[in-house]
Design an enzyme around this catalytic site. Sequence first.
Site, PDB file in Angstrom:
ATOM      1  N   MET A 153      61.585 -80.726  29.533  1.00 55.68           N
ATOM      2  CA  MET A 153      62.639 -80.520  30.543  1.00 55.68           C
ATOM      3  C   MET A 153      63.923 -81.194  30.065  1.00 55.68           C
ATOM      4  O   MET A 153      63.872 -82.322  29.565  1.00 55.68           O
ATOM      5  CB  MET A 153      62.219 -81.137  31.874  1.00 55.68           C
ATOM      6  CG  MET A 153      60.878 -80.666  32.399  1.00 55.68           C
ATOM      7  SD  MET A 153      60.569 -81.332  34.042  1.00 55.68           S
ATOM      8  CE  MET A 153      58.871 -80.831  34.305  1.00 55.68           C
TER       9      MET A 153
ATOM     10  N   MET B 261      54.917 -69.272  37.450  1.00 61.24           N
ATOM     11  CA  MET B 261      55.029 -70.596  38.074  1.00 61.24           C
ATOM     12  C   MET B 261      54.587 -70.523  39.532  1.00 61.24           C
ATOM     13  O   MET B 261      55.052 -69.666  40.284  1.00 61.24           O
ATOM     14  CB  MET B 261      56.482 -71.097  38.022  1.00 61.24           C
ATOM     15  CG  MET B 261      57.004 -71.445  36.634  1.00 61.24           C
ATOM     16  SD  MET B 261      56.038 -72.709  35.786  1.00 61.24           S
ATOM     17  CE  MET B 261      56.197 -74.107  36.904  1.00 61.24           C
TER      18      MET B 261
ATOM     19  N   GLY C  72      60.005 -78.270  37.465  1.00 58.22           N
ATOM     20  CA  GLY C  72      60.793 -79.509  37.390  1.00 58.22           C
ATOM     21  C   GLY C  72      60.005 -80.772  37.666  1.00 58.22           C
ATOM     22  O   GLY C  72      60.314 -81.821  37.119  1.00 58.22           O
ATOM     23  N   PHE C  73      58.994 -80.662  38.508  1.00 58.12           N
ATOM     24  CA  PHE C  73      58.266 -81.869  38.899  1.00 58.12           C
ATOM     25  C   PHE C  73      56.776 -81.581  39.055  1.00 58.12           C
ATOM     26  O   PHE C  73      56.392 -80.486  39.458  1.00 58.12           O
ATOM     27  CB  PHE C  73      58.820 -82.423  40.223  1.00 58.12           C
ATOM     28  CG  PHE C  73      60.271 -82.785  40.134  1.00 58.12           C
ATOM     29  CD1 PHE C  73      60.663 -84.032  39.635  1.00 58.12           C
ATOM     30  CD2 PHE C  73      61.245 -81.875  40.492  1.00 58.12           C
ATOM     31  CE1 PHE C  73      62.004 -84.356  39.516  1.00 58.12           C
ATOM     32  CE2 PHE C  73      62.605 -82.181  40.374  1.00 58.12           C
ATOM     33  CZ  PHE C  73      62.981 -83.425  39.885  1.00 58.12           C
ATOM     34  N   GLY C  74      55.973 -82.598  38.755  1.00 53.27           N
ATOM     35  CA  GLY C  74      54.545 -82.497  39.011  1.00 53.27           C
ATOM     36  C   GLY C  74      54.247 -82.875  40.457  1.00 53.27           C
ATOM     37  O   GLY C  74      55.124 -83.366  41.180  1.00 53.27           O
ATOM     38  N   GLY C  75      53.027 -82.617  40.880  1.00 50.90           N
ATOM     39  CA  GLY C  75      52.587 -83.070  42.194  1.00 50.90           C
ATOM     40  C   GLY C  75      53.148 -82.308  43.377  1.00 50.90           C
ATOM     41  O   GLY C  75      53.102 -82.787  44.509  1.00 50.90           O
TER      42      GLY C  75
ATOM     43  N   GLY D  66      48.105 -80.792  36.216  1.00 51.16           N
ATOM     44  CA  GLY D  66      48.586 -82.136  35.899  1.00 51.16           C
ATOM     45  C   GLY D  66      47.915 -83.172  36.771  1.00 51.16           C
ATOM     46  O   GLY D  66      46.974 -83.856  36.351  1.00 51.16           O
TER      47      GLY D  66
ATOM     48  N   ASP E 181      50.865 -72.342  36.782  1.00 53.95           N
ATOM     49  CA  ASP E 181      51.291 -73.726  36.558  1.00 53.95           C
ATOM     50  C   ASP E 181      51.983 -74.244  37.812  1.00 53.95           C
ATOM     51  O   ASP E 181      52.985 -73.676  38.243  1.00 53.95           O
ATOM     52  CB  ASP E 181      52.249 -73.745  35.355  1.00 53.95           C
ATOM     53  CG  ASP E 181      52.767 -75.143  35.038  1.00 53.95           C
ATOM     54  OD1 ASP E 181      52.249 -76.127  35.592  1.00 53.95           O
ATOM     55  OD2 ASP E 181      53.708 -75.230  34.217  1.00 53.95           O
ATOM     56  N   GLY E 182      51.414 -75.324  38.371  1.00 59.33           N
ATOM     57  CA  GLY E 182      52.026 -75.981  39.523  1.00 59.33           C
ATOM     58  C   GLY E 182      51.096 -75.997  40.719  1.00 59.33           C
ATOM     59  O   GLY E 182      50.724 -74.944  41.243  1.00 59.33           O
ATOM     60  N   GLY E 183      50.670 -77.197  41.091  1.00 61.74           N
ATOM     61  CA  GLY E 183      49.823 -77.326  42.277  1.00 61.74           C
ATOM     62  C   GLY E 183      48.421 -76.750  42.105  1.00 61.74           C
ATOM     63  O   GLY E 183      47.725 -76.495  43.094  1.00 61.74           O
TER      64      GLY E 183
ATOM     65  N   HIS F  97      55.800 -75.853  27.243  1.00 63.18           N
ATOM     66  CA  HIS F  97      56.471 -75.108  28.301  1.00 63.18           C
ATOM     67  C   HIS F  97      57.918 -75.583  28.318  1.00 63.18           C
ATOM     68  O   HIS F  97      58.202 -76.685  28.787  1.00 63.18           O
ATOM     69  CB  HIS F  97      55.734 -75.408  29.622  1.00 63.18           C
ATOM     70  CG  HIS F  97      56.368 -74.827  30.829  1.00 63.18           C
ATOM     71  ND1 HIS F  97      56.017 -75.224  32.113  1.00 63.18           N
ATOM     72  CD2 HIS F  97      57.319 -73.862  30.982  1.00 63.18           C
ATOM     73  CE1 HIS F  97      56.728 -74.538  32.990  1.00 63.18           C
ATOM     74  NE2 HIS F  97      57.518 -73.710  32.335  1.00 63.18           N
TER      75      HIS F  97
ATOM     76  N   HIS G  96      49.063 -79.197  27.854  1.00 59.10           N
ATOM     77  CA  HIS G  96      50.299 -78.578  28.329  1.00 59.10           C
ATOM     78  C   HIS G  96      51.407 -79.637  28.300  1.00 59.10           C
ATOM     79  O   HIS G  96      51.283 -80.707  28.899  1.00 59.10           O
ATOM     80  CB  HIS G  96      50.075 -78.055  29.746  1.00 59.10           C
ATOM     81  CG  HIS G  96      51.236 -77.332  30.342  1.00 59.10           C
ATOM     82  ND1 HIS G  96      51.484 -75.991  30.113  1.00 59.10           N
ATOM     83  CD2 HIS G  96      52.212 -77.749  31.175  1.00 59.10           C
ATOM     84  CE1 HIS G  96      52.560 -75.623  30.782  1.00 59.10           C
ATOM     85  NE2 HIS G  96      53.033 -76.680  31.438  1.00 59.10           N
TER      86      HIS G  96
ATOM     87  N   ASP H 263      55.320 -80.383  29.090  1.00 58.37           N
ATOM     88  CA  ASP H 263      56.493 -79.918  29.826  1.00 58.37           C
ATOM     89  C   ASP H 263      57.757 -80.511  29.220  1.00 58.37           C
ATOM     90  O   ASP H 263      58.004 -81.708  29.324  1.00 58.37           O
ATOM     91  CB  ASP H 263      56.367 -80.328  31.298  1.00 58.37           C
ATOM     92  CG  ASP H 263      55.287 -79.534  32.006  1.00 58.37           C
ATOM     93  OD1 ASP H 263      55.370 -78.292  31.989  1.00 58.37           O
ATOM     94  OD2 ASP H 263      54.347 -80.151  32.546  1.00 58.37           O
TER      95      ASP H 263
ATOM     96  N   MET I 292      61.319 -75.872  29.637  1.00 60.64           N
ATOM     97  CA  MET I 292      62.193 -75.725  30.807  1.00 60.64           C
ATOM     98  C   MET I 292      63.556 -76.271  30.411  1.00 60.64           C
ATOM     99  O   MET I 292      63.974 -77.354  30.833  1.00 60.64           O
ATOM    100  CB  MET I 292      61.590 -76.480  32.001  1.00 60.64           C
ATOM    101  CG  MET I 292      60.384 -75.773  32.594  1.00 60.64           C
ATOM    102  SD  MET I 292      59.375 -76.858  33.621  1.00 60.64           S
ATOM    103  CE  MET I 292      58.400 -77.629  32.337  1.00 60.64           C
TER     104      MET I 292
ATOM    105  N   SER J  64      48.184 -80.984  32.039  1.00 62.09           N
ATOM    106  CA  SER J  64      49.600 -81.260  31.790  1.00 62.09           C
ATOM    107  C   SER J  64      49.839 -82.755  31.650  1.00 62.09           C
ATOM    108  O   SER J  64      49.564 -83.527  32.568  1.00 62.09           O
ATOM    109  CB  SER J  64      50.454 -80.715  32.941  1.00 62.09           C
ATOM    110  OG  SER J  64      51.768 -81.241  32.825  1.00 62.09           O
TER     111      SER J  64
HETATM  112  C1  DX5 Z   1      56.203 -78.404  36.694  1.00 62.79           C
HETATM  113  C2  DX5 Z   1      55.464 -78.350  35.399  1.00 62.79           C
HETATM  114  C3  DX5 Z   1      53.999 -78.451  35.539  1.00 62.79           C
HETATM  115  C4  DX5 Z   1      53.485 -79.737  36.124  1.00 62.79           C
HETATM  116  C5  DX5 Z   1      52.302 -79.364  36.971  1.00 62.79           C
HETATM  117  O1  DX5 Z   1      57.493 -77.952  36.484  1.00 62.79           O
HETATM  118  O2  DX5 Z   1      55.742 -77.142  34.716  1.00 62.79           O
HETATM  119  O3  DX5 Z   1      53.351 -78.211  34.284  1.00 62.79           O
HETATM  120  O4  DX5 Z   1      53.077 -80.673  35.176  1.00 62.79           O
HETATM  121  O5  DX5 Z   1      51.887 -80.499  37.632  1.00 62.79           O
HETATM  122  P1  DX5 Z   1      50.865 -80.429  38.861  1.00 62.79           P
HETATM  123  O6  DX5 Z   1      49.604 -79.839  38.330  1.00 62.79           O
HETATM  124  O7  DX5 Z   1      50.744 -81.852  39.276  1.00 62.79           O
HETATM  125  O8  DX5 Z   1      51.510 -79.560  39.912  1.00 62.79           O
HETATM  126 ZN    ZN Z   2      54.504 -76.699  32.930  1.00 60.75          ZN
END
Ligand code: DX5
Ligand code: ZN
Length: 224
Positions: free
Chosen positions: A36, A136, A141-144, A196, A174-176, A65, A32, A34, A67, A8
């Site tokens: 938003m 999900m 909404g956020f990475g990490g 990501g 997707d996510g974590g 993706h 990927h 994102d 959002m 991502s």
């Molecule tokens: C979050 C995004 C993810 C994000 C994942 O809303 O949809 O694609 O980039 O990031 P990580 O892998 O850091 O959780």
């Molecule tokens: Zn995503």
Amino acid sequence: MTTQIAPSILAADYAKLADEAAAVAEVADWLHVDVMDGHFVPNLTIGLPVVTALLKHTGVPLDCHLMISDPDHWAPEYAEAGVQNVTVHVEAVAAPVRTLRMIRSAGARAGLAFNPATEVEPYADLLGEVDMLLVMTVEPGFGGQHFLDLVLPKVARARQLISRHGGEIWLQVDGGVSDETIERCAEAGADVFVAGTAVFGAEDPVAAIRRLRAQADAAAAAAG
Ligand code: DX5
Ligand code: ZN
């Protein structure tokens, strides 16, 4: 099922997207992206102009993706621009059948995404309209963010629905997703893994992708 890794770019450097894409091109199956809008999710990232520019500068297929609050309007435009996979959220899409069909008729794969609290079963009749389900594993909404284990039973249920339906529908998480969580996802039946932070936050993104793929392959093989 074949393992696919989709790094991502939310965790990459947006000021040098083409370079970041090139850095993972030899091992990534997808990039990927994102999208938003600050409405469907609190965060704001990039939209069609940047995605269109990125398409010209990378050979890695783009997995967008969305959002955003109005995917019915925007999703077909991403597909027409040349994006290879366009995913819309069930919580936002007003006319899923029409929108998924428009994505496909523009030549892209069509994905349907589910937030952690949204069940997949009510959408079982739509499986013929999709190429991928996205479950999900964080609130979007956020990475990490921390991976939500509570979503794993739903990943397994989504895999069962897909098996019962037949055909080749991919199941993305997707996510974590990281070296600590990817095995659990693969055991539950996921085959496309967005990562990501675990990729672009790593010292060597190529090595990170290779490790993640090996872990997912091994876990899927062990799970049978
Ligand atoms: C979050 C995004 C993810 C994000 C994942 O809303 O949809 O694609 O980039 O990031 P990580 O892998 O850091 O959780
Ligand atoms: Zn995503």
